[in-house]
Write an enzyme that holds these catalytic residues in place. Sequence first.
Site, mmCIF file in Angstrom:
data_model
loop_
_atom_site.group_PDB
_atom_site.id
_atom_site.type_symbol
_atom_site.label_atom_id
_atom_site.label_comp_id
_atom_site.label_asym_id
_atom_site.label_seq_id
_atom_site.Cartn_x
_atom_site.Cartn_y
_atom_site.Cartn_z
ATOM 1 N N LYS A 1 50.519 39.665 38.285
ATOM 2 C CA LYS A 1 49.666 40.860 38.285
ATOM 3 C C LYS A 1 48.235 40.523 38.669
ATOM 4 C CE LYS A 1 48.117 44.993 37.395
ATOM 5 N NZ LYS A 1 48.332 46.102 38.338
ATOM 6 N N CYS B 1 40.791 48.116 38.218
ATOM 7 C CA CYS B 1 41.602 46.918 38.480
ATOM 8 C C CYS B 1 40.822 45.839 39.222
ATOM 9 C CB CYS B 1 42.850 47.312 39.296
ATOM 10 S SG CYS B 1 43.975 48.431 38.449
#
Length: 455
Positions: free
Chosen positions: A231, A285
């Site tokens: 991720k 993010c």
Amino acid sequence: MSTLYDLDATTKDRTKVFESGEIPVAVYGLGKMGLPLAAVYAENCSNVIGVDIDPEVVNAVEAGDCPISGEPGLSALVEETVREGSLSATTNIKAAATESEIHVAIVPTLLDDDQNPDLSILKSLLKKVGAQIDAGDVVFIESTVPPGACRDEILPLLEEASRLNRGEFGLAFCPERTSSGRAIKDITGAYPKVVGGIDEASARVAQAVYESINDAGVIRVENATTAEMVKITEGLYRDVNIALVNELASVADDLPVNFREVTSAASTIPFINVHEPGVGVGGHCIPYYPYFVMNWLEGDFPLLRLARERNDRMPEFTIDCLQDQLASVGESLEGSRVLVLGVAYKPGVAETRATPAGPIINQLVKAGSEVFVSDPVLDDEKMGDFGGEVLPTSDILRMDLDAVVIVTAHEEFTEIDWTAFDPMVIINGRQSMSVDNDKHRIYTIGSGLESEGNL
């Protein structure tokens, strides 16, 4: 012990018991990513409790309404699953955790004032959840965490809170790989789900559950830490890629080069995917994940730091471009009337976290500009938090402006009749949005001066 966590159970057994609705699921966090996930879970297993600390969110879901905008198909799915009794919502973490056997955490992991990863929200939640879990329960972490967090932070916390030992309950890292504006599509099969467990049984449960949800299948990696790194790597790749093109875009004037042509041509071979330059990188993010490595693991990470520095400088570069273009026609930032188009960090998404519009507006105000802001997906209060006079998109044509800075390529902005404005300077911060008009002096970041205009 639950069939799910029984090491001797087959994948078919686990899938059957999950899809039967016999296993209650709690999804903790009903935000932009959490509510779509809860609704998709409910569609597949018909037994989901969504948990959120915001009573307004919970009340909306309980009524079958969708408090999240800009997500195709979500409103209909929430209404359907609530009506069928597959999805409910509560603010009571303890009650939801006591009732459930699968626990899915999808709450924010932000940065503290020193830009260190802040797991406090997730840890606070898991202490409450852990105190209620039983042997055979499984915890899935969808929140992005630094590499090693499940092993070193979350597992010991759950063991202490539950008074269970490793092996008596499951823990897997199953990161969300979802973009705002396409959440349901991403969750259900745009690409495979990545899962990694802290033990074999945890990994098998995660694989069985997410194979039921995701038509593209599951990539099961060796352990939770590997999944965490997958991720993080996805975000770091994009940050470094964007930094590369932002740096190259800064020399577009000197060459001169239109970077729209460069990125289009360079990306025609399979192993090249050149991103577009722009006014900066926003969202929850990409601007955060580099610090999950730089300020968590040992090492210098000069490339990551340089990329972050480059991307953080793009709002300043944008202001420099505006100042240069105004100077070329005998004007200055001080006293200029400047409209900032777009405060949200992404087209069509009502999210402002780390938006480059923030520092752009701040620098304009400090320079003495009269600043106006407009964004079709945000309410006046949210826009007003950034400073400047708020304008509905429908009212901008009445303004007498010296300059426009395009920060976000909202679809609504493509309908603007630029010929209705008197000649002015336009800084186009997004190559994806074309402003083809010889009337104005137009500078596109990465493409340079595209029109000298009639100023």
